[in-house]
Design a protein around this motif. Structure first.
Motif, short mmCIF file in Angstrom:
data_model
loop_
_atom_site.label_atom_id
_atom_site.label_comp_id
_atom_site.label_asym_id
_atom_site.label_seq_id
_atom_site.Cartn_x
_atom_site.Cartn_y
_atom_site.Cartn_z
N ASN A 106 0.82 -1.19 0.06
CA ASN A 106 0.10 0.04 0.00
C ASN A 106 0.84 1.22 -0.16
O ASN A 106 1.68 1.41 0.91
N LEU A 107 0.67 2.26 -1.20
CA LEU A 107 1.35 3.38 -1.18
C LEU A 107 1.07 4.34 -0.37
O LEU A 107 1.80 5.38 -0.38
N SER A 108 -0.14 4.36 0.39
CA SER A 108 -0.51 5.49 1.09
C SER A 108 -0.30 5.41 2.67
O SER A 108 -0.69 6.20 3.38
N ALA A 109 0.23 4.21 2.88
CA ALA A 109 0.19 4.21 4.33
C ALA A 109 1.11 4.89 5.29
O ALA A 109 2.14 5.00 5.16
N ASP A 110 0.33 5.49 6.42
CA ASP A 110 1.09 6.23 7.18
C ASP A 110 0.25 6.18 8.65
O ASP A 110 -0.71 5.28 8.96
N ALA A 111 0.85 7.10 9.46
CA ALA A 111 0.09 6.68 10.79
C ALA A 111 -1.44 7.22 10.77
O ALA A 111 -2.21 6.97 11.71
N LEU A 112 -1.91 8.04 9.90
CA LEU A 112 -3.13 8.50 9.96
C LEU A 112 -3.95 7.69 8.91
O LEU A 112 -5.34 8.17 8.50
N SER A 113 -3.75 6.43 8.46
CA SER A 113 -4.40 5.63 7.64
C SER A 113 -5.65 5.07 8.29
O SER A 113 -5.51 4.90 9.45
N THR A 114 -6.43 4.97 7.50
CA THR A 114 -8.08 4.28 7.99
C THR A 114 -8.09 3.27 7.12
O THR A 114 -7.36 2.86 5.98
N ASP A 115 -8.90 2.03 7.69
CA ASP A 115 -9.26 1.21 6.72
C ASP A 115 -9.77 1.60 5.14
O ASP A 115 -9.42 0.84 4.18
N ALA A 116 -10.48 2.62 5.36
CA ALA A 116 -11.26 3.25 4.08
C ALA A 116 -10.36 4.00 3.15
O ALA A 116 -10.10 3.51 2.01
N SER A 117 -9.16 4.38 3.66
CA SER A 117 -8.09 5.07 2.91
C SER A 117 -7.16 4.04 2.38
O SER A 117 -6.75 4.00 1.26
N LEU A 118 -6.84 2.95 3.27
CA LEU A 118 -6.11 1.94 2.57
C LEU A 118 -6.70 1.18 1.63
O LEU A 118 -6.00 0.69 0.55
N ALA A 119 -8.05 0.99 1.62
CA ALA A 119 -8.78 0.18 0.69
C ALA A 119 -8.94 0.93 -0.78
O ALA A 119 -9.04 0.27 -1.57
N ALA A 120 -8.85 2.30 -0.64
CA ALA A 120 -9.12 3.05 -1.79
C ALA A 120 -7.67 3.38 -2.37
O ALA A 120 -7.55 3.97 -3.63
N ALA A 121 -6.40 3.03 -1.67
CA ALA A 121 -4.89 3.64 -2.43
C ALA A 121 -4.56 2.66 -3.43
O ALA A 121 -4.88 1.56 -3.75
N ALA A 122 -3.53 3.14 -4.05
CA ALA A 122 -2.84 2.50 -4.98
C ALA A 122 -1.68 1.35 -4.24
O ALA A 122 -1.32 1.61 -2.86
#
Length: 330
Positions: A106-122
């Motif tokens: 997952n290319l968006s992962a950081d401390a502020l990630s949520t399940d929804a943001s991870l599921a939508a990321a590249a």
């Protein structure tokens, strides 16, 4: 000739000898515990892997085993995805890790990630696996480095970051039974980031090795023969409690099986994640794993984290491959 010391004089001498003897025995025992074959020593964490005996063989699979393997192609962090966050252990807290992690998936992962943001990321993984795979970076301390995350940044980890020569993300089955699907957004951790101050490496599971000596491993930094890669192997727990995707201690919902592969009572076997890293390091190069300051870059503290962001369909395909004994690659 008679004893020149009287009874009152002999007693203090005997006591002093006894104390000296106990101290020497304790020192010898401590040195053996710290520096035995394949174990890191506080005085020097480097281990000549040619002097380490081969490890025990894996348990032979039983009649109900899930003997397949699934390799997920996720690259080797060509994107330079690094940060000082820890989504699994300290979600919502930027720079909460106090050391730098490297990622694939997952290319968006950081401390502020949520399940929804991870599921939508590249993702860097082929086949659409948006899961998060990450671990502390390894540095060479004889070069200061000038790129991002190579300065001390207040947390004491400095030096040129060694880029991974290869990253292998692999799932395996159970040697005793079929496996069940991991739940989506399961959080997992392996290794112990505070193992150095916790008192030794008896429970350390992360292993270091050399590419040409696959049957040998150590908890210290390995000294490898010229031309071989330094390796890190991080195996995750694979016995799930059937209920939770996370736990307050980050561990109790997902446990390790016994040496024979049997899961603890009340848990169910899920695919075993194995992350294998390799680095091109010349013999003699000084190494330092990123760590909390008090852990002093000890190789005992190697660890990794995982968040499962596979779709249910994809996880089902992975489980079927393992349970049917096939070799699959995405």
């Amino acid at each position: 000739m008679g004893n020149p010391l009287g009874k009152e004089q002999r007693l203090p001498v005997l006591l002093a000898c006894l104390v000296l003897g106990l101290g020497l025995a304790a020192a010898v025992l401590g040195a053996w515990r710290a520096g035995g074959p394949g174990r890191a020593s506080a005085a020097g964490p480097y281990v000549d892997l040619l002097r380490v005996p081969p490890g025990p063989a894996a348990p032979a699979p039983g009649p109900g085993a899930s003997t397949g393997t699934v390799t997920v192609e996720c690259g080797r962090n060509e994107e330079g995805h690094w940060n000082e966050d820890n989504l699994v252990v300290s979600p919502g807290l930027p720079a909460g890790a106090h050391h730098t992690h490297a990622y694939v998936g997952n290319l968006s992962a950081d401390a502020l990630s949520t399940d929804a943001s991870l599921a939508a990321a590249a993702t860097s993984c082929t086949g659409g696996d948006r899961s998060v795979y990450y671990w502390p970076v390894l540095r060479r301390t004889d070069r200061p480095g000038s790129g991002p995350h190579e300065g001390a940044a207040g947390h004491g980890n400095a030096g040129e970051i060694l880029r991974e020569a290869s990253v292998r993300v692999e799932f395996r089955g159970s040697p005793v039974s079929k496996v069940v699907a991991m739940p989506r957004f399961l959080r997992a951790i392996t290794g112990d980031a505070v193992a150095y101050t916790a008192g030794g490496g008896a429970g350390v599971r992360a292993r270091w090795g050399c590419s040409g000596l696959p049957d040998r491993s150590t908890t210290g930094y390995p000294r490898c023969p010229a031309g071989q890669l330094v390796t890190r192997t991080l195996v995750f727990p694979s016995c799930w409690n059937g209920l939770d995707t996370a736990a307050p201690d980050h561990r109790s919902h997902l446990l390790f099986p016994s040496a024979g592969g049997v899961c603890p009572q009340g848990t169910f076997p899920v695919p075993e994640l194995r992350v294998s890293l390799a680095y091109a390091v010349a013999p003699g190069v000084p190494l330092a794993l990123d760590s909390f300051p008090e852990q002093r870059h000890s190789p005992l503290t190697d660890h990794a984290m995982f968040v499962d962001v596979m779709t249910d369909e994809r996880m089902g395909e992975l489980v079927a491959c393992l349970n049917e004994g096939r070799t699959c690659r995405t």
